[in-house]
Design an enzyme around this catalytic site. Structure first.
Site, PDB file in Angstrom:
ATOM      1  CG  LEU A 493      28.043  43.574 -28.065  1.00 19.95           C
ATOM      2  CD1 LEU A 493      27.910  44.667 -29.119  1.00 19.95           C
ATOM      3  CD2 LEU A 493      27.790  42.200 -28.684  1.00 19.95           C
ATOM      4  CD  GLN A 496      30.936  48.901 -28.607  1.00 25.24           C
ATOM      5  OE1 GLN A 496      30.227  49.054 -29.595  1.00 25.24           O
ATOM      6  NE2 GLN A 496      32.133  48.322 -28.682  1.00 25.24           N
ATOM      7  CB  CYS A 497      24.365  47.173 -26.040  1.00 27.50           C
ATOM      8  SG  CYS A 497      24.907  46.743 -27.698  1.00 27.50           S
ATOM      9  CB  THR A 498      21.174  50.493 -23.073  1.00 21.82           C
ATOM     10  OG1 THR A 498      21.738  51.717 -23.542  1.00 21.82           O
ATOM     11  CG2 THR A 498      20.485  50.734 -21.744  1.00 21.82           C
ATOM     12  CB  VAL A 499      23.158  45.196 -20.886  1.00 21.28           C
ATOM     13  CG1 VAL A 499      22.684  43.804 -20.462  1.00 21.28           C
ATOM     14  CG2 VAL A 499      24.084  45.099 -22.092  1.00 21.28           C
TER      15      VAL A 499
END
Length: 555
Positions: A493, A496-499
């Site tokens: 996760l 997949q996300c732009t952290v």
């Protein structure tokens, strides 16, 4: 005007009447033309000739007051005046009103003595208007002055007022061919004419004629004392204030107010800033997430009126705290489409913006259509619509979550020679850049990509981006060529996300818009040479400074 029961002529003060249109026009003049200039300005008004008996003569100023050559309305007497518009309320209060009145009185007296007033009677109708416009609150402070000369001796009436119909025949009145009674050197007949018609026939009921004796002082070269500053609503000597914030159309108020900061920038800080180039630009935002929301808000701050969103995601519960165009209610029932909700919120923030949203996908390399829920026909329609959207806009912002989603828009925008601004985030890093914008004659078949030719060897190294023409600048993919793939597949996760650190999107989004504005201010626009840090000591190419190829956290 004298009263039949009096033996002396008395002064009756004028009354001012300012139309809302005058204040609106003064606002535009102050913002766009006068700015900090406090020099006196010529304006024009008129006295209405049709008021009921007993009412004071009204000096009317409309939106056309700033056009000296504007025609005077029918049955009205023109008046020329001088506007003294101050920059601060303190300057308004401290203005030397005695000196202003004396100057105006001297001009009137000179026009009388020189005979100019005989050829141009309008010179006798001089007026002054001292103003201060508080454009944040739409409070307008003003003080009118209609100079009137006061002879030290009284002016006795030799012959009291009588109606014109008692002295002249209807034919003389209708043709304005009245024979004046002969007067001595020190006596003058005064005709007060109110130009009214009744059923198509000129009516002289309210017009009178009388004769006065002028005192010796009237022939002195010295200008007599003058009065004329208007009393306020309370009957005292003081200015008036009109509050137009409530009676003006809220949308018109917003339209004027949202650009106030930009107009003020042009007064002193950036006088050469071309706001029209910014306000008229049409921006296409591909991505309505954290970057898209922050870019949109900054665009509105720069006065951009045409903003279009493209996104296929829906608003989730984690979005509103990082994406300022959404709130909790937008997440309910599965969430609203981001593109549509973002466009709707922009119009709620400012009704004058033309905001649209398109809930659609962007086909991506490495994401096979037959392996996804997207049908081939739907993908074709999305490509066609994307092409139409790029064609209909001036600037394309790439603000998506993945690298691969930026490829097709970059290719389409390059083929249509549209300015592309790209912003991408890491955890504590970011990159903001403009893509190369090729001139038609430089288009070649051997380029690495539609926006970037092969870089000559002498450009490689530390000065890679120094002084490169805009048509030779690269794109987001030029220096990082990898095989297309699905960057969200088989990843956790957090991958997949732009952290990112929460404040990074605000910084990158603001820099993306600032880069666009700087490019628009450059004489060559998207073809502008890329500025580098080495150019900081030289004359900046635009009023806003350098126009780099890219801005990142390592610069």
């Amino acid at each position: 005007m004298g009263d039949p029961g009096l033996s002396k002529l008395q002064f009756a003060p004028f009354s001012s009447a300012l139309d809302v249109g005058f204040w609106h026009e003064l606002t535009q003049k102050k913002l766009n033309e006068y700015r900090l200039d406090e020099a006196p300005k010529d304006i024009k008004g008129y006295y209405y000739n049709g008021d009921s008996a007993g009412l004071p003569a009204r000096l009317t100023l409309e939106f056309s007051a700033f056009d000296i050559n504007a025609p005077t309305p029918a049955r009205c007497c023109p008046a020329v005046g001088t506007l003294y518009n101050t920059n601060t309320l303190e300057a308004f209060k401290a203005a030397d009103k005695k000196l202003l009145l004396e100057q105006a009185a001297n001009e009137i007296w000179e026009s009388i003595r020189s005979g100019a007033a005989l050829d141009h009677p309008v010179l006798l109708n001089k007026f002054l208007l001292l103003t201060f416009a508080d454009l944040k609150k739409y409070h307008f402070y003003y003080w009118f002055c209609s100079p009137a000369l006061c002879l030290p001796e009284s002016i006795p009436l030799i012959r009291g007022p009588v109606g014109l119909d008692q002295r002249f025949s209807p034919q003389q009145v209708s043709t304005n061919k009245t024979k004046r009674r002969s007067s001595s050197f020190q006596s003058v007949e005064v005709l007060c004419f109110r130009d009214r018609t009744l059923q198509g026939v000129r009516d002289v009921t309210h017009s009178i004629i009388f004769e006065v004796k002028l005192p010796e002082m009237a022939f002195s070269p010295d200008c007599p004392k003058a009065v004329g500053w208007e009393k306020n609503q309370k009957g005292g000597m003081g200015p008036r204030m009109v509050n137009l914030s409530e009676c003006m159309d809220p949308k018109r108020l917003a339209e004027s107010s949202v650009d106030l900061n930009l107009k003020l920038m042009c007064w002193r800080l950036v006088p050469t800033l071309d706001l029209d180039k910014v306000v008229s630009v049409k921006c296409l935002l591909l991505g309505a997430g954290t970057l898209g929301c922050n870019v949109a808000r900054t665009l509105m701050g720069w006065g951009v009126r045409h903003i279009t969103f493209v996104d296929n995601a829906k608003i989730s519960y984690s979005n509103p705290v990082r994406q300022p165009l959404y709130e909790f209610e937008d997440c309910l029932a599965g969430g609203k489409p981001k593109a549509l909700a973002a466009a709707d919120r922009l119009q709620k923030i400012f009704p004058g913006v033309n905001a649209r949203g398109f809930n659609m996908s962007i086909p991506m390399p490495g994401h096979p259509v037959n392996f996804s829920s997207v049908t081939l026909e739907q993908a074709r329609r999305d490509v066609e619509r994307l092409e139409q959207l790029v064609e209909g806009h001036d600037v394309v912002f790439l603000l998506m979550d993945t690298r691969e989603s930026r490829w097709l828009p970059a290719v389409i925008a390059a083929s249509k020679r549209k300015l592309v601004i790209n912003a991408a985030l890491g955890f504590d890093t970011f990159v903001v850049m403009r893509h190369g914008l090729k001139k038609p004659k430089q288009q070649g078949a051997g380029d690495l990509c539609p926006s970037h030719p092969v870089a000559p060897a002498d450009l490689l190294g530390p000065s890679l981006f120094a002084n490169i023409p805009g048509y030779k600048l690269g794109c987001y993919f030029c220096n990082d060529v990898v095989a297309p793939g699905d960057s969200t597949r088989d990843r956790t996760l957090d991958q997949q996300c732009t952290v990112s650190r929460p404040g990074l999107a605000m910084i990158a989004g603001a820099l993306a818009v600032e880069l666009m504005v700087s490019v628009l201010q450059h004489p060559e626009g998207g073809y502008a040479i890329a500025s580098s840090s080495d150019d900081r000591m030289n004359e900046p190419p635009t009023s806003l400074g350098l126009v780099p190829h890219q801005v990142s956290d390592w610069e």
